[in-house]
Design an enzyme around this catalytic site. Structure first.
Site, PDB file in Angstrom:
ATOM      1  N   CYS A  91     -51.511 -29.351 -35.279  1.00 47.85           N
ATOM      2  CA  CYS A  91     -52.305 -28.246 -35.810  1.00 47.85           C
ATOM      3  C   CYS A  91     -51.754 -27.866 -37.176  1.00 47.85           C
ATOM      4  CB  CYS A  91     -52.215 -27.054 -34.856  1.00 47.85           C
ATOM      5  SG  CYS A  91     -53.146 -25.612 -35.414  1.00 47.85           S
ATOM      6  N   HIS A 133     -60.138 -27.855 -29.447  1.00 46.00           N
ATOM      7  CA  HIS A 133     -58.968 -27.285 -30.138  1.00 46.00           C
ATOM      8  C   HIS A 133     -59.415 -26.124 -31.041  1.00 46.00           C
ATOM      9  CE1 HIS A 133     -55.012 -27.909 -32.411  1.00 46.00           C
ATOM     10  NE2 HIS A 133     -55.700 -27.146 -33.242  1.00 46.00           N
ATOM     11  N   GLU A 134     -60.538 -26.308 -31.758  1.00 44.28           N
ATOM     12  CA  GLU A 134     -60.996 -25.257 -32.681  1.00 44.28           C
ATOM     13  C   GLU A 134     -61.536 -24.042 -31.924  1.00 44.28           C
ATOM     14  OE1 GLU A 134     -59.888 -25.603 -35.550  1.00 44.28           O
ATOM     15  OE2 GLU A 134     -59.460 -27.733 -35.281  1.00 44.28           O
TER      16      GLU A 134
HETATM   17 NI    NI Z   1     -55.317 -26.048 -34.971  1.00 44.26          NI
END
Ligand code: NI
Length: 170
Positions: A91, A133-134
Site C-alpha cells: 500500500c 483493497h481500495e
Molecule cells: Ni492502499
C-alpha cells in the site's frame, strides 16, 4: 491537475470512514483528475480518496499499470464475491511493508462514474483484489489489519518505527 500528497500509516485520517459522494460537480472532477495523476506519478495500481486526505468514497485503480486507462469508482459497493485466494499486497500509505491477504479473486461491483452514471462490473484477479483493497480504505481499513497473527508479529517492529516517526514529526 495536481499531484497530491499521500497520507502514511499511522495517520489517524486513514482510519476515517469516508462519506458517500452526492454531488457530481467540478470539485469531484478535480478530485478524480488529481487522484489519477497521483496514481500515475507514483506508479501504483490503486489509490483511494481518503489516502489523499479527502474522506469521500472515490477510488481509482490501474492494476495493469500504464497498459490501460485508470478505472474510476465513485461510491463502489461489492455485490458478490467468489473464488478466494491468497495474494501479496502492499500500500502506498504503508511503504516497505508487504504481506499475504485472503481475498476474493472474483467480485461483482456496483459503482458510479465521475458523472454519476451507475455501472456494474465483474472484476477478476488483480482488478478484483485492487478494488477490495481500495474499498477497505473507504471504510478506514488497511491491508495490515487483514494479515495473519504471525505476519503481524513479524512486522511489529517495523510498524512501531513508523508510529514513532509519525509521533516525532507531529
Ligand atoms: Ni492502499
Amino acid at each position: 491537475m495536481a499531484r497530491l500528497e499521500i497520507l502514511e500509516y499511522p495517520d489517524p485520517n486513514l482510519r476515517l470512514t469516508s462519506e458517500p459522494v452526492t454531488r457530481f460537480d467540478k470539485n469531484l472532477e478535480r478530485l478524480v483528475n488529481n487522484l489519477v495523476e497521483t496514481l500515475d506519478a507514483n506508479s501504483i495500481i490503486g489509490l483511494s480518496s481518503p489516502q489523499v486526505n479527502v474522506p469521500q468514497r472515490v477510488a481509482v485503480t490501474n492494476p495493469s499499470g500504464g497498459a490501460s486507462e485508470p478505472q474510476v469508482y465513485v461510491n463502489p459497493v461489492i455485490i458478490s464475491k467468489s473464488t478466494w485466494g491468497i495474494v501479496e499486497e502492499s500500500c502506498a500509505s504503508i511503504p516497505d511493508v508487504v504481506g499475504n491477504v485472503i481475498r476474493a479473486t472474483k467480485v461483482h461491483v456496483r459503482a458510479q462514474d465521475r458523472h454519476g452514471d451507475a455501472f456494474e462490473r465483474v472484476l477478476t484477479d488483480m482488478d478484483a483484489v485492487c478494488i477490495q483493497h481500495e474499498i477497505d480504505h473507504l471504510n478506514g481499513k488497511l491491508f495490515i489489519d487483514r494479515l495473519s497473527f504471525f505476519r503481524k508479529l513479524a512486522l511489529r517492529s517495523r510498524l512501531r518505527a513508523k508510529v514513532r516517526r509519525h509521533n516525532n514529526a507531529a
